[in-house]
Design an enzyme around this catalytic site. Structure first.
Site, PDB file in Angstrom:
ATOM      1  N   CYS A 110       0.847  -1.193   0.000  1.00 25.72           N
ATOM      2  CA  CYS A 110       0.000   0.000   0.000  1.00 25.72           C
ATOM      3  C   CYS A 110       0.887   1.249   0.000  1.00 25.72           C
ATOM      4  O   CYS A 110       1.759   1.392   0.852  1.00 25.72           O
ATOM      5  CB  CYS A 110      -0.884  -0.031   1.237  1.00 25.72           C
ATOM      6  SG  CYS A 110      -1.419   1.576   1.788  1.00 25.72           S
ATOM      7  N   GLU A 111       0.667   2.126  -0.968  1.00 25.70           N
ATOM      8  CA  GLU A 111       1.549   3.292  -1.079  1.00 25.70           C
ATOM      9  C   GLU A 111       1.265   4.348  -0.011  1.00 25.70           C
ATOM     10  O   GLU A 111       2.047   5.269   0.164  1.00 25.70           O
ATOM     11  CB  GLU A 111       1.460   3.901  -2.483  1.00 25.70           C
ATOM     12  CG  GLU A 111       0.169   4.602  -2.801  1.00 25.70           C
ATOM     13  CD  GLU A 111       0.144   5.135  -4.225  1.00 25.70           C
ATOM     14  OE1 GLU A 111       0.917   4.648  -5.059  1.00 25.70           O
ATOM     15  OE2 GLU A 111      -0.665   6.039  -4.494  1.00 25.70           O
ATOM     16  N   HIS A 112       0.163   4.214   0.693  1.00 20.07           N
ATOM     17  CA  HIS A 112      -0.140   5.197   1.739  1.00 20.07           C
ATOM     18  C   HIS A 112       0.533   4.858   3.066  1.00 20.07           C
ATOM     19  O   HIS A 112       0.819   5.738   3.862  1.00 20.07           O
ATOM     20  CB  HIS A 112      -1.659   5.286   1.958  1.00 20.07           C
ATOM     21  CG  HIS A 112      -2.395   5.727   0.734  1.00 20.07           C
ATOM     22  ND1 HIS A 112      -3.642   5.279   0.395  1.00 20.07           N
ATOM     23  CD2 HIS A 112      -2.018   6.571  -0.263  1.00 20.07           C
ATOM     24  CE1 HIS A 112      -4.026   5.837  -0.740  1.00 20.07           C
ATOM     25  NE2 HIS A 112      -3.055   6.618  -1.166  1.00 20.07           N
ATOM     26  N   HIS A 113       0.748   3.555   3.317  1.00 17.85           N
ATOM     27  CA  HIS A 113       1.312   3.137   4.604  1.00 17.85           C
ATOM     28  C   HIS A 113       2.567   2.286   4.483  1.00 17.85           C
ATOM     29  O   HIS A 113       3.191   1.943   5.490  1.00 17.85           O
ATOM     30  CB  HIS A 113       0.263   2.352   5.409  1.00 17.85           C
ATOM     31  CG  HIS A 113      -0.977   3.140   5.708  1.00 17.85           C
ATOM     32  ND1 HIS A 113      -2.098   3.110   4.926  1.00 17.85           N
ATOM     33  CD2 HIS A 113      -1.254   4.008   6.714  1.00 17.85           C
ATOM     34  CE1 HIS A 113      -3.021   3.904   5.419  1.00 17.85           C
ATOM     35  NE2 HIS A 113      -2.534   4.477   6.509  1.00 17.85           N
ATOM     36  N   GLN A 152      -4.861  -0.446  -4.810  1.00 25.43           N
ATOM     37  CA  GLN A 152      -5.463  -1.584  -5.519  1.00 25.43           C
ATOM     38  C   GLN A 152      -6.213  -1.148  -6.788  1.00 25.43           C
ATOM     39  O   GLN A 152      -6.204  -1.842  -7.801  1.00 25.43           O
ATOM     40  CB  GLN A 152      -6.408  -2.326  -4.559  1.00 25.43           C
ATOM     41  CG  GLN A 152      -6.974  -3.605  -5.152  1.00 25.43           C
ATOM     42  CD  GLN A 152      -7.833  -4.352  -4.151  1.00 25.43           C
ATOM     43  OE1 GLN A 152      -7.555  -4.341  -2.952  1.00 25.43           O
ATOM     44  NE2 GLN A 152      -8.889  -4.993  -4.623  1.00 25.43           N
ATOM     45  N   HIS A 180      -5.944  -5.705   3.016  1.00 23.03           N
ATOM     46  CA  HIS A 180      -4.979  -4.615   3.221  1.00 23.03           C
ATOM     47  C   HIS A 180      -4.548  -4.586   4.680  1.00 23.03           C
ATOM     48  O   HIS A 180      -5.387  -4.403   5.567  1.00 23.03           O
ATOM     49  CB  HIS A 180      -5.612  -3.272   2.828  1.00 23.03           C
ATOM     50  CG  HIS A 180      -5.808  -3.129   1.356  1.00 23.03           C
ATOM     51  ND1 HIS A 180      -5.113  -2.228   0.594  1.00 23.03           N
ATOM     52  CD2 HIS A 180      -6.600  -3.816   0.501  1.00 23.03           C
ATOM     53  CE1 HIS A 180      -5.469  -2.347  -0.671  1.00 23.03           C
ATOM     54  NE2 HIS A 180      -6.383  -3.304  -0.759  1.00 23.03           N
ATOM     55  N   CYS A 182      -3.031  -2.384   6.211  1.00 24.52           N
ATOM     56  CA  CYS A 182      -3.245  -1.090   6.876  1.00 24.52           C
ATOM     57  C   CYS A 182      -4.649  -1.016   7.477  1.00 24.52           C
ATOM     58  O   CYS A 182      -4.916  -0.160   8.316  1.00 24.52           O
ATOM     59  CB  CYS A 182      -2.967   0.081   5.938  1.00 24.52           C
ATOM     60  SG  CYS A 182      -3.882   0.051   4.401  1.00 24.52           S
TER      61      CYS A 182
HETATM   62 ZN   LIG Z   1      -2.792   1.748   3.376  1.00 24.64          ZN
END
Ligand SMILES: [Zn+2]
Length: 221
Positions: A110-113, A152, A180, A182
């Protein structure tokens, strides 16, 4: 001031090891190795450990920054690579029947976390003029697309686009299902919840009957 202390700690750490971290290669080839800055990755890992109050010189953590760097090289070799290049062959089989490959497992990030999301990709395409590709090439597209920081939704789109670019089929349908981390290990903490994304191109976008047939084959039973 803190930064200089940190950098000093890191250079001591580097000196305490053999100078191996920047030259690590794996079976991904020279190109993949060259794109990744191993030293910077190791430095980053060292800073994170320091930031959480760890002693980066203790036995168990001594080689962690270099391990982290090698792992990230492996996990992110798909950055900037066009996934359609994985489809290196196509055959004229003269058949325009639906081709479906289900349950292609993948691990992505996941590119956010920067934590994993893990799941399966399911692909259906309708060949145009009998042109098909090897089934393993579809799995390769999924593998390459997953090896980069992702969301995703974009991964689903990239898989469909790679197939469209490579063999120009009449239609493509992609369904991705993933857990996910996260959502499982932090934040709302809901382990086991699944996210499903779909993407349709060509006739799969416009012909509802073709889409329904593809979806019935792609969905988990
Ligand atoms: Zn994430």
């Amino acid at each position: 001031m803190e930064a200089s202390v940190t950098n000093l700690a890191y250079s001591r750490l580097l000196k305490s090891r053999s100078k191996s971290a920047t030259k690590v290669r794996n079976d991904l080839g020279d190109d993949a190795g060259n794109r990744v800055d191993q030293e910077k990755l190791a430095h980053a890992a060292s800073l994170i450990l320091e930031a959480i109050g760890e002693n980066v010189f203790r036995e168990g953590l001594r080689d962690t920054p270099a391990r982290f760097a090698r792992m990230f090289q492996e996990l992110c070799y798909g950055v900037g690579v066009d996934a359609s290049t994985e489809i290196t062959c196509s055959f004229d089989e003269g058949s325009d029947g639906l081709v479906v490959v289900r349950d292609i497992g993948f691990n992505s990030m996941c590119e956010h976390h920067l934590v994993p999301f893990i799941g399966t990709a399911n692909i259906a395409y309708l060949p145009k003029n009998g042109v098909v590709t090897g089934l393993s090439k579809l799995a390769r597209v999924v593998e390459l697309t997953s090896r980069r920081p992702q969301v995703q939704e974009r991964m689903t789109e990239e898989i469909a686009r790679a197939i469209e670019d490579a063999i120009d089929p009449s239609g493509v349908a992609v369904l991705v299902e993933a857990e996910h981390f996260c959502m499982s290990m932090r934040g709302i903490k809901k382990p086991g919840s699944k996210t499903i994304t779909t993407l349709f191109k060509g006739t799969m976008k416009t012909d509802m009957e073709a889409r329904a047939e593809a979806l019935s084959l792609l969905r988990d039973k």
